[in-house]
Write a protein that holds these residues in place. Structure first.
Motif, PDB file in Angstrom:
ATOM      1  N   ALA A  44       0.844  -1.198   0.000  1.00 10.55           N
ATOM      2  CA  ALA A  44       0.000   0.000   0.000  1.00 10.55           C
ATOM      3  C   ALA A  44       0.877   1.245   0.000  1.00 10.55           C
ATOM      4  O   ALA A  44       0.573   2.244  -0.634  1.00 10.55           O
ATOM      5  CB  ALA A  44      -0.927  -0.013   1.202  1.00 10.55           C
ATOM      6  N   TRP A  64       2.344   1.821  -3.370  1.00  7.06           N
ATOM      7  CA  TRP A  64       1.285   2.268  -4.277  1.00  7.06           C
ATOM      8  C   TRP A  64       0.975   3.737  -4.047  1.00  7.06           C
ATOM      9  O   TRP A  64       0.897   4.514  -4.969  1.00  7.06           O
ATOM     10  CB  TRP A  64       0.071   1.392  -4.012  1.00  7.06           C
ATOM     11  CG  TRP A  64      -1.028   1.371  -5.040  1.00  7.06           C
ATOM     12  CD1 TRP A  64      -2.327   1.079  -4.783  1.00  7.06           C
ATOM     13  CD2 TRP A  64      -0.950   1.598  -6.445  1.00  7.06           C
ATOM     14  NE1 TRP A  64      -3.051   1.126  -5.935  1.00  7.06           N
ATOM     15  CE2 TRP A  64      -2.236   1.445  -6.970  1.00  7.06           C
ATOM     16  CE3 TRP A  64       0.078   1.952  -7.315  1.00  7.06           C
ATOM     17  CZ2 TRP A  64      -2.543   1.605  -8.311  1.00  7.06           C
ATOM     18  CZ3 TRP A  64      -0.214   2.113  -8.666  1.00  7.06           C
ATOM     19  CH2 TRP A  64      -1.503   1.936  -9.143  1.00  7.06           C
ATOM     20  N   ALA A 111      -4.945  -3.867  -6.962  1.00  2.00           N
ATOM     21  CA  ALA A 111      -4.675  -3.559  -5.556  1.00  2.00           C
ATOM     22  C   ALA A 111      -3.282  -2.959  -5.389  1.00  2.00           C
ATOM     23  O   ALA A 111      -3.055  -2.105  -4.548  1.00  2.00           O
ATOM     24  CB  ALA A 111      -4.809  -4.821  -4.725  1.00  2.00           C
ATOM     25  N   SER A 112      -2.335  -3.398  -6.205  1.00  2.00           N
ATOM     26  CA  SER A 112      -0.985  -2.858  -6.139  1.00  2.00           C
ATOM     27  C   SER A 112      -0.344  -3.058  -7.511  1.00  2.00           C
ATOM     28  O   SER A 112      -0.791  -3.894  -8.279  1.00  2.00           O
ATOM     29  CB  SER A 112      -0.177  -3.587  -5.064  1.00  2.00           C
ATOM     30  OG  SER A 112      -0.199  -4.966  -5.343  1.00  2.00           O
ATOM     31  N   ALA A 142       0.319  -6.524  -9.469  1.00  2.00           N
ATOM     32  CA  ALA A 142      -0.256  -7.584  -8.631  1.00  2.00           C
ATOM     33  C   ALA A 142      -0.457  -8.826  -9.504  1.00  2.00           C
ATOM     34  O   ALA A 142      -0.889  -8.714 -10.641  1.00  2.00           O
ATOM     35  CB  ALA A 142      -1.575  -7.123  -8.046  1.00  2.00           C
ATOM     36  N   ILE A 167      -8.646  -8.916  -8.929  1.00  2.00           N
ATOM     37  CA  ILE A 167      -9.156  -8.164  -7.770  1.00  2.00           C
ATOM     38  C   ILE A 167      -8.782  -6.689  -7.885  1.00  2.00           C
ATOM     39  O   ILE A 167      -7.780  -6.254  -7.336  1.00  2.00           O
ATOM     40  CB  ILE A 167      -8.610  -8.674  -6.415  1.00  2.00           C
ATOM     41  CG1 ILE A 167      -7.867 -10.004  -6.568  1.00  2.00           C
ATOM     42  CG2 ILE A 167      -9.680  -8.776  -5.380  1.00  2.00           C
ATOM     43  CD1 ILE A 167      -7.279 -10.527  -5.272  1.00  2.00           C
ATOM     44  N   THR A 182      -9.067  -2.701  -6.996  1.00  2.00           N
ATOM     45  CA  THR A 182      -9.476  -1.945  -5.807  1.00  2.00           C
ATOM     46  C   THR A 182     -10.604  -0.997  -6.145  1.00  2.00           C
ATOM     47  O   THR A 182     -11.408  -0.656  -5.308  1.00  2.00           O
ATOM     48  CB  THR A 182      -8.325  -1.080  -5.264  1.00  2.00           C
ATOM     49  OG1 THR A 182      -7.824  -0.300  -6.342  1.00  2.00           O
ATOM     50  CG2 THR A 182      -7.242  -1.921  -4.660  1.00  2.00           C
ATOM     51  N   GLY A 210     -15.812   0.289  -5.501  1.00  2.00           N
ATOM     52  CA  GLY A 210     -14.578   0.119  -4.751  1.00  2.00           C
ATOM     53  C   GLY A 210     -14.141   1.421  -4.103  1.00  2.00           C
ATOM     54  O   GLY A 210     -14.767   2.470  -4.300  1.00  2.00           O
ATOM     55  N   GLY A 214     -10.725   2.501  -4.057  1.00  2.00           N
ATOM     56  CA  GLY A 214      -9.392   2.913  -4.495  1.00  2.00           C
ATOM     57  C   GLY A 214      -9.413   4.245  -5.221  1.00  2.00           C
ATOM     58  O   GLY A 214     -10.406   4.984  -5.194  1.00  2.00           O
TER      59      GLY A 214
END
Ligand SMILES: *[C@@H]1O[C@H](CO)[C@@H](O)[C@H](O)[C@H]1NC(C)=O
Ligand SMILES: *[C@@H]1O[C@H](CO)[C@@H](O)[C@H](O)[C@H]1NC(C)=O
Ligand SMILES: *[C@@H]1O[C@H](CO)[C@@H](O)[C@H](O)[C@H]1NC(C)=O
Length: 353
Positions: A5, A8, A109-110, A113, A118, A120, A151, A153
């Motif tokens: 995180a 990111w 997510a990152s 990834a 998945i 964000t 989401g 993000g």
């Protein structure tokens, strides 16, 4: 904060710096309304997808766009070290509506990834403006406005996205010979995401500034119609029908329309949904910013209902960042009582003491 995180979010900071200093595309049609600022920028690499079909009256075949599939990358250039990290996807939702399939972006997510299933956050958009590329071998530049988000993000706060600096992606018409044949043409482009700032606009003309001592409580994005009625000699504004949300594509927080005032004149009114409340206001100043968009306004609140609501605190309303909403041009054939709904968007800023 987890290492991923942290990486990111520091990357996002880095991207912001890059975006802010990169060159703006030339055409003003591609710039989101005032009050939006660039927040993220990615390079997209993938394919534009076309289907060959007979669309013209003479039965000749032509390619129709069926969307795109691309991966989003962020380029990191740190002195000698250069790399690119995959950080999301661009695709079109498969069920086309009246306006065609909907362009969608999803962030991972990152960066890089392993599990790209998945995201964000995702956001879906609607086309607002097209500007042809200088080189016909490249697909046009676009401006898109958000229609929905999911989401939590970075994309959940996005209001507009530009597709600029395009390379390739154009279908060669002579290849289209067979009904239903699909074509995938490689392309790349820069996708620049914008978000709606919750601060007073720097570009507000002095004539419609709120008096000292009144501060910004909140700003809403308004999207809907200015409604004009033909009175036999001219078009007059008879009502407005707009939805208020915190930014384009987020759930409705209120409505804007006219109520009949005590003197019979229509009064601009804003209704807040939760907690419920309502303010009516009268126009005190206007400023024309662009000839093809309705003016910017300063309005003084004359009446409010709803003690628990935002309405109880509002003293002034400012309308800014207008797009469209103009009356039909004179010369348009019209009869008494005709109604014209003119699509528009604006930012409404609510001030209080
Ligand atoms: C058929 O119509 C399209 C546009 O509708 C045009 O571009 C094309 O040149 C026409 N083809 C012929 C053979 O007339
Ligand atoms: C990716 O995530 C999905 C949904 O959580 C899961 O079903 C799948 O097994 C994961 N794949 C990998 C390679 O981890
Ligand atoms: C404007 O339209 C709303 C419904 O959208 C209606 O309730 C209202 O009475 C109309 N206002 C005027 C002045 O006609």
């Amino acid at each position: 904060m987890a290492p991923f995180a942290m990486l990111w979010s520091s990357l996002l900071g880095f991207i912001f710096t890059l975006t802010a200093t990169s060159q703006d595309p030339a055409s003003s049609a591609l710039i989101p309304p005032d009050g939006n600022t660039p927040s993220l920028s990615f390079v997209g690499r993938g394919v534009q997808i076309y289907e060959c079909s007979a669309q013209s009256a003479n039965g000749s075949y032509s390619y129709q766009s069926q969307g795109a599939e691309a991966e989003l990358f962020v380029y990191i250039s740190d002195g000698k070290l250069q790399s690119h990290e995959r950080c999301g996807r661009h695709y079109f939702l498969t069920h086309p509506d009246g306006e065609g399939g909907k362009p969608t972006f999803a962030l991972l997510a990152s960066p890089s990834a392993d599990n790209s299933s998945i995201p964000t956050s995702t956001a879906t958009f609607k086309l607002i403006a097209i500007v042809a590329a200088a080189n016909p071998k490249n697909i046009p530049s676009l401006l898109l406005r958000a229609t929905s988000h999911s989401g939590n993000g970075a994309l959940s706060m996005v209001s507009y996205v530009q597709r600029v600096n395009t390379v390739g992606g154009v279908a060669t018409p002579s290849q289209c010979k067979q009904q239903g044949a699909m074509l995938r043409v490689p392309y790349r482009a820069q996708y620049r995401f914008w978000s709606q700032a919750q601060v007073p606009l720097a570009s507000i003309p002095a004539s419609i500034m709120v008096p000292k001592g009144h501060t910004l409580l909140t700003s809403f994005f308004g999207l809907g119609f200015q409604i004009y009625r033909y009175d036999g000699s001219k078009w007059t504004l008879s009502n407005v029908s707009a939805t208020l949300s915190s930014l384009p594509g987020t759930p409705a927080m209120g409505k804007h329309y006219f109520l009949k005032g005590p003197n019979g004149q229509p009064q601009p009114t804003w209704e807040f949904l939760s907690p419920r409340g309502l303010v009516s206001a009268k126009l005190i100043q206007k400023a024309s910013k662009t000839p093809n968009d309705i003016p910017w306004f300063l309005l003084l609140v004359t009446n409010s209902i709803g003690k628990q609501s935002l309405a109880s605190m509002v003293t002034y309303v400012q309308r800014s960042s207008t797009v469209g909403g103009m009356a039909p041009t004179s010369g348009t054939a019209a009869k008494l009582g005709d109604i014209f709904q003119s699509p528009y968007s604006a930012i409404y800023s609510f001030y209080g003491t």
